[in-house]
Design an enzyme around this catalytic site. Structure first.
Site, PDB file in Angstrom:
ATOM      1  N   TYR A 220      16.326  29.896   5.783  1.00  0.00           N
ATOM      2  CA  TYR A 220      15.203  30.702   6.294  1.00  0.00           C
ATOM      3  C   TYR A 220      15.366  31.041   7.775  1.00  0.00           C
ATOM      4  CZ  TYR A 220      12.459  30.131   2.054  1.00  0.00           C
ATOM      5  OH  TYR A 220      12.014  30.194   0.768  1.00  0.00           O
TER       6      TYR A 220
ATOM      7  N   LYS B 198       0.838  -1.208   0.000  1.00  0.00           N
ATOM      8  CA  LYS B 198       0.000   0.000   0.000  1.00  0.00           C
ATOM      9  C   LYS B 198       0.871   1.256   0.000  1.00  0.00           C
ATOM     10  CE  LYS B 198      -0.422  -0.082   5.025  1.00  0.00           C
ATOM     11  NZ  LYS B 198      -1.179  -0.645   6.149  1.00  0.00           N
TER      12      LYS B 198
HETATM   13  C1  LIG Z   1      -0.410  -1.722   6.782  1.00  0.00           C
HETATM   14  C2  LIG Z   1      -1.030  -2.974   7.205  1.00  0.00           C
HETATM   15  C3  LIG Z   1      -0.267  -4.125   7.477  1.00  0.00           C
HETATM   16  C4  LIG Z   1       1.239  -4.132   7.495  1.00  0.00           C
HETATM   17  O1  LIG Z   1       1.702  -3.656   8.734  1.00  0.00           O
HETATM   18  P1  LIG Z   1       3.269  -3.687   9.074  1.00  0.00           P
HETATM   19  O2  LIG Z   1       3.330  -3.265  10.484  1.00  0.00           O
HETATM   20  O3  LIG Z   1       3.901  -2.694   8.148  1.00  0.00           O
HETATM   21  O4  LIG Z   1       3.740  -5.056   8.805  1.00  0.00           O
HETATM   22  C5  LIG Z   1      -0.940  -5.303   7.747  1.00  0.00           C
HETATM   23  N1  LIG Z   1      -2.280  -5.339   7.795  1.00  0.00           N
HETATM   24  C6  LIG Z   1      -3.044  -4.261   7.564  1.00  0.00           C
HETATM   25  C7  LIG Z   1      -4.514  -4.375   7.653  1.00  0.00           C
HETATM   26  C8  LIG Z   1      -2.455  -3.030   7.281  1.00  0.00           C
HETATM   27  O5  LIG Z   1      -3.212  -1.958   7.078  1.00  0.00           O
END
Ligand SMILES: *Cc1c(COP(=O)(O)O)cnc(C)c1O
Length: 338
Positions: free
Chosen positions: A247, A33
Site C-alpha cells: 500500500y 487473563k
Molecule cells: C495483569 C495483572 C497481574 C499480572 O501482571 P504481570 O505484570 O503480567 O505479572 C497481576 N495482578 C493484576 C491485578 C493484574 O491485573
C-alpha cells in the site's frame, strides 16, 4: 497457515525460577487473563497445572469457566459474580460494588495502596468488612497492585508499607469475622523486586511468559520467552531496483531484491506501526506497509519466524510486549513446539 508456537521447556524453566524466588509452587498464581496474554488460556492452564500450580487469575467469569478443571481456585479480577461457585473468588473493586454480590460469593478485597485506579481506600476497611458480613459474602483475601515495581524509585517502598499496614488491621478483622485471609500484592515485577516473599501468593503474568522487563539496576531473572509467531509464505517475487511494494508504495527497492509475502497482518496482531521498521531474528526485513492479512519481508524462506520475543517487536512499535501478546489473533493456530 500462520501459527503460534509455545515452548513448554521455556514455561517450565520460568515456573522453576518463579517458584524458587517465592519459596514454593504453592505461592504461585498464574495470570491467564486475555487468553493467557495471547498464548492460549487452555494450553497454558493445562501446562501450569501439570507443573503443580493450583491458583489462577483471569478477568472474566467466562475465562474462569474455561479453565476451571485445572485449578483449585480462580480469582476473577473484572466482573461481579453472577452466580456462586466454590472455586471462584472475585476482586472487589469498590465499596459500592459489594452490595451487587450474591449471598455466599467468595471475594477478595482490593485495596488502593497508591495506584488510584480501583480498590477501596484503606480507611474503608472496617466498613467493607461489616458490609461483606452483613450481605453473607465470604472474604478469602486482601489484595493490592504495585504501580511501578519495575522501576527503581521509592514508589515500591511506600506502597509496600501501605499494604503492610492494611495487612495488620485486616488480620484482626479477619479473626473477628472468622475469615481466614490470604494476602497478595505482587505482579511479576513485584515478585522479583525483593529477595523474600512475605505474602501468601504472587500473581505472575509476564514473567511466566518470559517477557518481564525491569530497570537495568533491578534484578534480571533469566527467563525465557515462551511464544514465537510464525508466518507461511504466500508468494515470492523479485523487486527490480526502483519498484515499490505494498500500500502506498512506501518501500522502494534500491537494487534488485527478493521479497516474500507471509500470511500475517495487522488483523492477526502484527501491529501496523512496525511497517518498514522491523527485522526478524533471522534478519528478514519488513518491507512496505503491513496489510490486514499479510506482510512482506526481504527473504524467500517458506516459513518465517516473525518474533520469538514479543518485547523485540514491541520496541519497533514503541509499545510493550504485553500489548503485542494480548492483541494476538485468538484464531491463530497454537501448538507446543518443544
Ligand atoms: C495483569 C495483572 C497481574 C499480572 O501482571 P504481570 O505484570 O503480567 O505479572 C497481576 N495482578 C493484576 C491485578 C493484574 O491485573
Amino acid at each position: 497457515m500462520a501459527s503460534i508456537k509455545l515452548s513448554r521447556e521455556a514455561l517450565v524453566h520460568n515456573l522453576d525460577i518463579i517458584a524458587h524466588q517465592v519459596g514454593g509452587k504453592d505461592k504461585i498464581a498464574v495470570v491467564l487473563k486475555d487468553n493467557a496474554y495471547g498464548h492460549g488460556a487452555e494450553m497454558i492452564a493445562e501446562a501450569a497445572s501439570q507443573y503443580g500450580v493450583t491458583q489462577a487469575v483471569v478477568r472474566l467469569e467466562r475465562e474462569a469457566e474455561q479453565i476451571a478443571d485445572f485449578f483449585e481456585n480462580i480469582l476473577i479480577l473484572g466482573q461481579v459474580a453472577t452466580f456462586v461457585n466454590p472455586k471462584f473468588s472475585y476482586a472487589v473493586n469498590s465499596l459500592e460494588e459489594i452490595s451487587s454480590y450474591p449471598c455466599g460469593a467468595r471475594v477478595e478485597l482490593k485495596i488502593d495502596t497508591g495506584m488510584h485506579r480501583h480498590g477501596i481506600h484503606p480507611s474503608q476497611l472496617e466498613d467493607a468488612f461489616a458490609l461483606m458480613a452483613q450481605l453473607g459474602l465470604v472474604c478469602i483475601g486482601i489484595m493490592s497492585h504495585y504501580r511501578s515495581a519495575d522501576t527503581l524509585s521509592s514508589e515500591w517502598f511506600w506502597q509496600r508499607r501501605n499494604f503492610d499496614e492494611v495487612k495488620t488491621r485486616a488480620l484482626k478483622l479477619g479473626q473477628q469475622y472468622g475469615w481466614s485471609l490470604r494476602f497478595h500484592i505482587a505482579n511479576s515485577a513485584g515478585t522479583f523486586r525483593t529477595a523474600q516473599c512475605n505474602d501468601d501468593m504472587v500473581r505472575v503474568g509476564i514473567a511466566l511468559y518470559g517477557c518481564l522487563e525491569m530497570d537495568d539496576t533491578l534484578p534480571q531473572p533469566a527467563l525465557k520467552s515462551v511464544l514465537s509467531l510464525w508466518g507461511n509464505k504466500i508468494a515470492t517475487r523479485l523487486l527490480k531496483a526502483g519498484e515499490r511494494i505494498g500500500y502506498n508504495g512506501i518501500y522502494e527497492a534500491q537494487e534488485d531484491e527478493v521479497v516474500s509475502t507471509y500470511d500475517l497482518g495487522y488483523a492477526n496482531g502484527l501491529d501496523r506501526l512496525a511497517s518498514n521498521r522491523y527485522a526478524t531474528p533471522s534478519g528478514a526485513i519488513l518491507r512496505g506497509r503491513i496489510s490486514m492479512d499479510c506482510a512482506s519481508f526481504s527473504t524467500d524462506s517458506e516459513t518465517l519466524m516473525i518474533f520469538n520475543n514479543a518485547n523485540e517487536y514491541a520496541r519497533a512499535v514503541g509499545t510493550i510486549g504485553y500489548e503485542i501478546l494480548a492483541c494476538l489473533d485468538k484464531n491463530l493456530k497454537r501448538e507446543w513446539s518443544i
